[in-house]
Design a protein around this motif. Structure first.
Motif, PDB file in Angstrom:
ATOM      1  N   LYS A 137       0.391  -1.405   0.085  1.00 42.74           N
ATOM      2  CA  LYS A 137       0.347  -0.481   0.032  1.00 42.74           C
ATOM      3  C   LYS A 137       0.731   1.377   0.187  1.00 42.74           C
ATOM      4  O   LYS A 137       2.002   1.467   0.225  1.00 42.74           O
ATOM      5  CB  LYS A 137      -0.533   0.252   1.588  1.00 42.74           C
ATOM      6  CG  LYS A 137      -2.616   0.828   1.817  1.00 42.74           C
ATOM      7  CD  LYS A 137      -3.324   0.751   0.452  1.00 42.74           C
ATOM      8  CE  LYS A 137      -3.870  -0.284   1.591  1.00 42.74           C
ATOM      9  NZ  LYS A 137      -4.914   0.010  -0.563  1.00 42.74           N
ATOM     10  N   SER A 138       0.218   2.415  -0.839  1.00 49.82           N
ATOM     11  CA  SER A 138       1.319   3.422  -0.372  1.00 49.82           C
ATOM     12  C   SER A 138       0.014   4.740  -0.999  1.00 49.82           C
ATOM     13  O   SER A 138      -0.997   4.763  -1.078  1.00 49.82           O
ATOM     14  CB  SER A 138       2.070   3.419  -2.020  1.00 49.82           C
ATOM     15  OG  SER A 138       1.505   3.874  -3.076  1.00 49.82           O
ATOM     16  N   TYR A 162      -4.648  -0.231   8.876  1.00 49.67           N
ATOM     17  CA  TYR A 162      -5.285   1.362   7.967  1.00 49.67           C
ATOM     18  C   TYR A 162      -3.656   2.085   8.351  1.00 49.67           C
ATOM     19  O   TYR A 162      -2.668   2.646   9.429  1.00 49.67           O
ATOM     20  CB  TYR A 162      -5.918   2.029   8.470  1.00 49.67           C
ATOM     21  CG  TYR A 162      -7.662   0.843   8.409  1.00 49.67           C
ATOM     22  CD1 TYR A 162      -8.205   1.545   7.502  1.00 49.67           C
ATOM     23  CD2 TYR A 162      -8.066   0.408   9.733  1.00 49.67           C
ATOM     24  CE1 TYR A 162      -9.017   1.054   7.163  1.00 49.67           C
ATOM     25  CE2 TYR A 162      -8.638   0.112   9.616  1.00 49.67           C
ATOM     26  CZ  TYR A 162     -10.270   0.005   8.723  1.00 49.67           C
ATOM     27  OH  TYR A 162     -11.493  -0.521   8.401  1.00 49.67           O
ATOM     28  N   LYS A 178      -6.658   4.308   5.173  1.00 48.82           N
ATOM     29  CA  LYS A 178      -6.957   3.437   3.908  1.00 48.82           C
ATOM     30  C   LYS A 178      -6.428   1.936   4.197  1.00 48.82           C
ATOM     31  O   LYS A 178      -5.180   1.600   4.786  1.00 48.82           O
ATOM     32  CB  LYS A 178      -5.460   3.373   2.619  1.00 48.82           C
ATOM     33  CG  LYS A 178      -5.496   4.850   1.783  1.00 48.82           C
ATOM     34  CD  LYS A 178      -4.549   4.670   0.955  1.00 48.82           C
ATOM     35  CE  LYS A 178      -4.707   6.542  -0.302  1.00 48.82           C
ATOM     36  NZ  LYS A 178      -3.803   6.615  -1.351  1.00 48.82           N
ATOM     37  N   ILE A 180      -5.510  -1.907   4.640  1.00 47.35           N
ATOM     38  CA  ILE A 180      -4.264  -2.513   3.990  1.00 47.35           C
ATOM     39  C   ILE A 180      -5.372  -4.008   3.928  1.00 47.35           C
ATOM     40  O   ILE A 180      -5.492  -4.545   4.761  1.00 47.35           O
ATOM     41  CB  ILE A 180      -3.330  -2.388   4.947  1.00 47.35           C
ATOM     42  CG1 ILE A 180      -3.046  -1.299   5.458  1.00 47.35           C
ATOM     43  CG2 ILE A 180      -1.825  -3.778   5.108  1.00 47.35           C
ATOM     44  CD1 ILE A 180      -1.962  -1.044   6.551  1.00 47.35           C
TER      45      ILE A 180
END
Length: 182
Positions: A137-138, A162, A178, A180
């Motif tokens: 994730k980025s 997250y 966001k 994960i």
């Protein structure tokens, strides 16, 4: 013993980088060579047991990100089970080892790449899978604020993790989580 040898080699490489008469120092990685005229090495303690060595290109004070075609860092770890992490578009890095988030008995790694003159950066979560670091994730990160330093960028809510990211929407600073997923 092997860990001690690696640490001694890195110490020699760091000292050699300061000495202009030494032009090349081999590193115990099969993928690159540390050249004292072109590279520097940052040492980061990433937890109680592990150290990271960030091999980065030397950049001049006048460089603003346009003097080289490639800006890439190589991160080596004192933990010999962890492979070298290669990351493009960076002149340095801040790292944080995260607890095992996916239940595979391997930690995850947060990397915030350094660039030239900005407080904005990406934040990147890597997981050790199949012998290599894989981006999970980025997002964006405004790292000049103390509200969410790198160790505070992973939150757990209701058994889910997250990644805390920052953006600007309609001229307002927005912090978002966001989810994960592995």
């Amino acid at each position: 013993m092997n860990r001690l040898c690696l640490l001694i080699l890195i110490a020699i490489a760091t000292i050699s980088c300061r000495n202009k008469s030494v032009s090349e120092v081999s590193v115990t990685a099969k993928t690159f060579v540390v050249d004292a005229n072109k590279h520097t090495v940052d040492t980061l303690i990433i937890n109680n047991n592990d150290t990271a060595f960030v091999v980065k290109n030397k950049v001049s004070d006048k460089d603003k990100g346009t003097e080289s075609e490639v800006y890439e860092i190589h991160v080596m770890f004192s933990n010999k089970k962890w492979p070298v992490l290669h990351f493009k578009n960076a002149i340095g890095a801040d790292l944080y080892v995260v607890e095992d988030l996916d239940g595979d008995d391997e930690p995850e790694l947060l990397l915030r790449p350094e660039w030239f003159n900005s407080c904005w950066s990406s934040i990147n979560l890597f997981s050790l899978k199949e012998g290599g670091w894989h981006l999970v994730k980025s997002g964006g990160m405004y790292f000049c604020a103390d509200q969410h330093p790198l160790p505070a960028r992973i939150e757990k809510q209701n058994e889910k993790y997250y990644l805390i990211t920052d953006t600007i929407i309609n001229e307002k600073f927005v912090v978002d989580g966001k989810e994960i997923e592995f």
